[in-house]
Write a protein that holds these residues in place. Structure first.
Motif: not given
Length: 93
Positions: A68-72, A75-78
């Protein structure tokens, strides 16, 4: 979306016919052929590759929080990407 003046492209008879139903309003006339989302901008391909990378990284143990941090992304989206993306372990499309 750009607007075109009806007087510039349509015959007068057609404009008069349309005015029976709507006059002085903006109307939308859809395209005959619907384009596939992302086909012109290549965004569909970009997101497919990105989602494949996310799945691959998660499969080797990278946490949802780090992804989530790497792709901005949230966490729900990941989680949604992991749930909906088919990952075979092969190279991205």
């Amino acid at each position: 979306m750009s607007y075109v003046r009806a007087e510039d492209i349509l015959p007068k008879e057609l404009i008069e016919s349309i005015q029976q139903y709507v006059s002085g309003k903006t109307i939308y006339i859809p395209c005959k052929e619907k384009k596939i989302w992302g086909s012109q901008s290549k965004s569909k391909q970009y997101y497919e590759i990105r989602n494949h990378e996310i799945c691959k990284k998660h499969s080797i143990g990278i946490s949802i929080k780090k992804l989530a941090n790497e792709y901005s992304l949230s966490e729900k989206s990941i989680q949604r990407i992991l749930r909906t993306t088919i990952f075979t372990g092969e190279a991205a499309p």
